[in-house]
Design a protein around this motif. Structure first.
Motif, mmCIF file in Angstrom:
data_model
loop_
_atom_site.group_PDB
_atom_site.id
_atom_site.type_symbol
_atom_site.label_atom_id
_atom_site.label_comp_id
_atom_site.label_asym_id
_atom_site.label_seq_id
_atom_site.Cartn_x
_atom_site.Cartn_y
_atom_site.Cartn_z
ATOM 1 N N ARG A 1 0.787 -1.351 -0.220
ATOM 2 C CA ARG A 1 -0.074 -0.019 -0.077
ATOM 3 C C ARG A 1 0.976 1.416 0.103
ATOM 4 N N VAL A 2 0.566 2.105 -0.927
ATOM 5 C CA VAL A 2 1.393 3.423 -1.048
ATOM 6 C C VAL A 2 0.356 4.615 -0.730
ATOM 7 N N GLY A 3 0.762 5.453 0.300
ATOM 8 C CA GLY A 3 -0.334 6.466 0.528
ATOM 9 C C GLY A 3 0.377 7.873 0.750
ATOM 10 N N GLY A 4 -0.192 8.698 0.200
ATOM 11 C CA GLY A 4 0.305 10.206 0.404
ATOM 12 C C GLY A 4 -0.523 11.274 -0.361
ATOM 13 N N THR A 5 0.185 12.459 -0.672
ATOM 14 C CA THR A 5 -0.475 13.485 -1.105
ATOM 15 C C THR A 5 -1.374 14.150 -0.339
ATOM 16 N N ALA A 6 -1.370 15.492 -0.284
ATOM 17 C CA ALA A 6 -2.288 16.246 0.504
ATOM 18 C C ALA A 6 -3.011 17.301 -0.423
ATOM 19 N N GLU A 7 -4.127 17.164 -0.899
ATOM 20 C CA GLU A 7 -4.636 17.832 -1.844
ATOM 21 C C GLU A 7 -5.880 18.840 -1.375
ATOM 22 N N LEU A 8 -5.930 20.101 -1.305
ATOM 23 C CA LEU A 8 -7.086 20.789 -0.724
ATOM 24 C C LEU A 8 -7.960 21.186 -2.031
ATOM 25 N N ALA A 9 -8.973 20.362 -2.042
ATOM 26 C CA ALA A 9 -9.884 20.825 -3.046
ATOM 27 C C ALA A 9 -11.266 20.626 -2.506
ATOM 28 N N GLY A 10 -11.652 20.601 -1.379
ATOM 29 C CA GLY A 10 -12.938 20.568 -0.879
ATOM 30 C C GLY A 10 -13.357 19.218 -0.972
ATOM 31 N N PHE A 11 -14.607 18.789 -1.277
ATOM 32 C CA PHE A 11 -15.470 17.346 -1.436
ATOM 33 C C PHE A 11 -14.919 16.915 -2.429
ATOM 34 N N ASP A 12 -14.244 17.331 -3.424
ATOM 35 C CA ASP A 12 -13.963 16.678 -4.875
ATOM 36 C C ASP A 12 -13.222 15.344 -4.709
ATOM 37 N N LEU A 13 -13.764 14.406 -5.211
ATOM 38 C CA LEU A 13 -13.271 12.956 -5.179
ATOM 39 C C LEU A 13 -12.657 12.441 -6.547
ATOM 40 N N THR A 14 -12.333 13.560 -7.330
ATOM 41 C CA THR A 14 -11.843 13.220 -8.711
ATOM 42 C C THR A 14 -10.502 12.302 -8.607
ATOM 43 N N LEU A 15 -10.201 11.374 -9.109
ATOM 44 C CA LEU A 15 -8.870 10.733 -9.144
ATOM 45 C C LEU A 15 -8.080 11.263 -10.305
ATOM 46 N N ARG A 16 -7.317 12.112 -9.954
ATOM 47 C CA ARG A 16 -6.312 12.900 -10.728
ATOM 48 C C ARG A 16 -5.059 12.312 -11.006
ATOM 49 N N PRO A 17 -4.447 12.071 -12.472
ATOM 50 C CA PRO A 17 -3.190 11.520 -12.433
ATOM 51 C C PRO A 17 -2.206 12.109 -11.641
ATOM 52 N N ARG A 18 -2.265 13.475 -11.392
ATOM 53 C CA ARG A 18 -1.108 14.066 -10.514
ATOM 54 C C ARG A 18 -1.040 13.749 -9.261
ATOM 55 N N GLY A 19 -2.202 13.496 -8.717
ATOM 56 C CA GLY A 19 -2.121 12.679 -7.203
ATOM 57 C C GLY A 19 -1.396 11.363 -7.268
ATOM 58 N N ARG A 20 -1.348 10.728 -8.256
ATOM 59 C CA ARG A 20 -0.803 9.470 -8.340
ATOM 60 C C ARG A 20 0.772 9.601 -8.603
ATOM 61 N N GLY A 21 1.181 10.637 -9.322
ATOM 62 C CA GLY A 21 2.691 10.928 -9.491
ATOM 63 C C GLY A 21 3.682 10.616 -8.319
ATOM 64 N N PRO A 22 3.427 11.201 -7.277
ATOM 65 C CA PRO A 22 4.530 10.927 -6.224
ATOM 66 C C PRO A 22 4.426 9.467 -5.429
ATOM 67 N N LEU A 23 3.238 8.933 -5.545
ATOM 68 C CA LEU A 23 3.117 7.502 -5.272
ATOM 69 C C LEU A 23 3.843 6.647 -6.308
ATOM 70 N N ASP A 24 3.607 6.664 -7.595
ATOM 71 C CA ASP A 24 4.552 5.955 -8.245
ATOM 72 C C ASP A 24 5.809 6.042 -8.253
ATOM 73 N N HIS A 25 6.425 7.287 -8.231
ATOM 74 C CA HIS A 25 7.721 7.508 -8.270
ATOM 75 C C HIS A 25 8.477 6.948 -6.838
ATOM 76 N N VAL A 26 7.607 7.062 -5.788
ATOM 77 C CA VAL A 26 8.557 6.450 -4.260
ATOM 78 C C VAL A 26 8.406 5.083 -4.476
ATOM 79 N N VAL A 27 7.474 4.269 -4.714
ATOM 80 C CA VAL A 27 7.472 3.157 -4.600
ATOM 81 C C VAL A 27 8.606 2.420 -5.819
ATOM 82 N N SER A 28 8.371 3.017 -6.890
ATOM 83 C CA SER A 28 9.397 2.662 -8.028
ATOM 84 C C SER A 28 10.970 3.015 -7.823
ATOM 85 N N ASP A 29 11.019 4.058 -6.980
ATOM 86 C CA ASP A 29 12.431 4.293 -6.748
ATOM 87 C C ASP A 29 13.132 3.603 -5.708
#
Length: 434
Positions: free
Chosen positions: A310-338
């Motif tokens: 399980r890889v968890g992170g990113t703090a996004e201040l966007a109200g109650f928006d639950l859109t899965l944004r690719p930018r939110g995945r970037g840091p997770l992909d990077h850290v686990v693969s790195d």
């Protein structure tokens, strides 16, 4: 006593379990079709009392600016005309000083350490299993500046009696063997051996089963419309399936709690901070983490949960928006693969997002309110799983009029100086929620 708990995440279910254990007649209401299907569904998996600290720390503003300029930023702010967002941010900055940090951390550590003890007792009492591990959290540093700053954190940990050990680059592999192959990317790490890991979704569902055996009624697929009052106390919960009544009411609805109780003069500074996670199958156990590794640079946690990572992170201040944004995945992909390039299969990763209910001072809002039969259990931020058992036990004791095992001072809504207002004295129907 008849008690209604609003919300069936890990906080609500833990509260219901301890209430039933104390002999109360408990009903849990949730709009979802089962427990732990929102914030508790796919969090980072950490039970981390040692890592309990408020976001509002000295130097926060400079750190936030730096984070937002990073390629794999741990912080995203989506500007919008939302007074609640800007009010919350202002209160966060007002807490970003040494005095407030020390006070807030002491409160967080108090409840987090208590919760770990409650969780251990709960495991012994029930035999509950949830892919748990008790091998600690390993905070790893990519720069010498971060390693040097760990001295401040260690002083705080020492003050509160939290065990720790510092490791240089050559000692990383002794704690997390998979890091041996990437140690040139790191300068050292801080081990918090008292921390644990586990699948929060699995825990919540199994605890709900134990609660049901104790007589708790779970009513799923029920939309909560609001609360009714006779001017002195709460008299019922209005739902899309009718009005439900009890002697006491516990609001454990995470980010959705403030609107429900605002009419009682309770202005809860709880704001949804959106987080993301990935869950991927382990392909090489020797290349996967043994417990939780926290990348201090990107604020991303990589946790082993059974045969998954399980890889968890990113703090996004966007109200109650639950859109899965690719930018939110970037840091997770990077850290686990790195850090764990051989550990898991990213092509099979499940991408998820949820809303963390954060207070500006980092401490949850737990316990009684000025409304005599209304209790709160909300605002745990990223530490809901860490603080769930302890928070549930505290609220159950408060509802039953028993002396709590730790002091509630600084944990209740009273710390914000909010007392019940004239609104409490206005008999009416329900206050509507979104």
């Amino acid at each position: 006593m008849r008690v209604i708990v609003l919300g069936s995440g890990v906080i609500g279910v833990s509260t219901a379990y301890y209430l039933a254990r104390a002999g109360h007649d408990v009903t849990v209401i949730d709009r979802q079709e089962g427990p732990a299907l929102e914030t508790s569904f796919a969090n980072a998996g950490e039970v981390s009392p040692g890592y309990s600290a408020p976001w509002a720390a000295p130097g926060l503003m400079l750190k936030a600016i730096k984070w937002m300029t990073m390629k794999h930023s741990p912080l995203v702010i989506r500007p919008k005309l939302d007074p609640a967002l800007w009010s919350w941010c202002l209160k966060l900055l007002m807490n970003a000083n040494e005095t407030s940090y020390q006070l807030n951390k002491s409160r967080m550590v108090r409840i987090a350490e208590y919760s770990r003890d409650c969780l251990k007792a709960l495991r012994a009492e029930t035999g509950i299993a949830y892919d748990e591990r008790t091998k600690g959290t390993f905070q790893v540093f990519r720069t010498q500046k971060q390693l040097d700053a760990a001295g401040y954190d260690m002083a705080v940990l020492e003050r509160y009696g939290v065990p720790f050990s510092l490791h240089d680059r050559d000692g990383l592999g002794a704690v997390e063997p998979a890091l041996e192959g990437v140690k040139e990317k790191l300068v050292g790490g801080l081990l918090l051996p008292g921390d644990e890991t586990g699948d929060c979704f699995l825990f919540t569902n199994r605890l709900a089963e134990f609660a049901a055996k104790r007589g708790v009624e779970f009513r799923y697929g029920v939309t909560i419309r609001g609360l009714e009052s006779d001017g002195r106390k709460v008299t019922g919960v209005v739902t899309d399936q009718g009005t439900l009544t009890a002697d006491s009411y516990v609001v454990a609805m995470g980010s959705y709690s403030p609107k429900l109780v605002k009419r009682f003069g309770l202005d809860l500074p709880v704001y949804p901070v959106k987080g993301y996670s990935l869950t991927l199958p382990i392909t090489d156990a020797s290349g996967a983490p043994e417990s939780t590794v926290m990348d201090e640079t990107h604020k991303v946690a990589v946790t082993r949960l059974g045969d998954r990572i399980r890889v968890g992170g990113t703090a996004e201040l966007a109200g109650f928006d639950l859109t899965l944004r690719p930018r939110g995945r970037g840091p997770l992909d990077h850290v686990v693969s790195d850090l764990f390039p051989r550990g898991g299969d990213l092509s099979k990763a499940e991408f998820w997002t949820g809303l963390r209910p954060n207070t500006p001072d980092g401490t949850p809002i737990v316990g009684p309110t000025p409304v005599r039969n209304l209790f709160l259990n909300t605002g745990h931020g990223t530490l809901g799983w860490t603080m769930a058992a302890g928070s549930g036990r505290l609220v159950a004791d408060a509802v039953g009029g028993r002396k709590t095992e730790i002091d509630l001072d600084g944990l209740t809504v009273d710390r914000y100086g909010r007392k019940s207002s004239a609104a409490v004295g206005e008999p009416s129907g329900a206050v509507r929620t979104a």
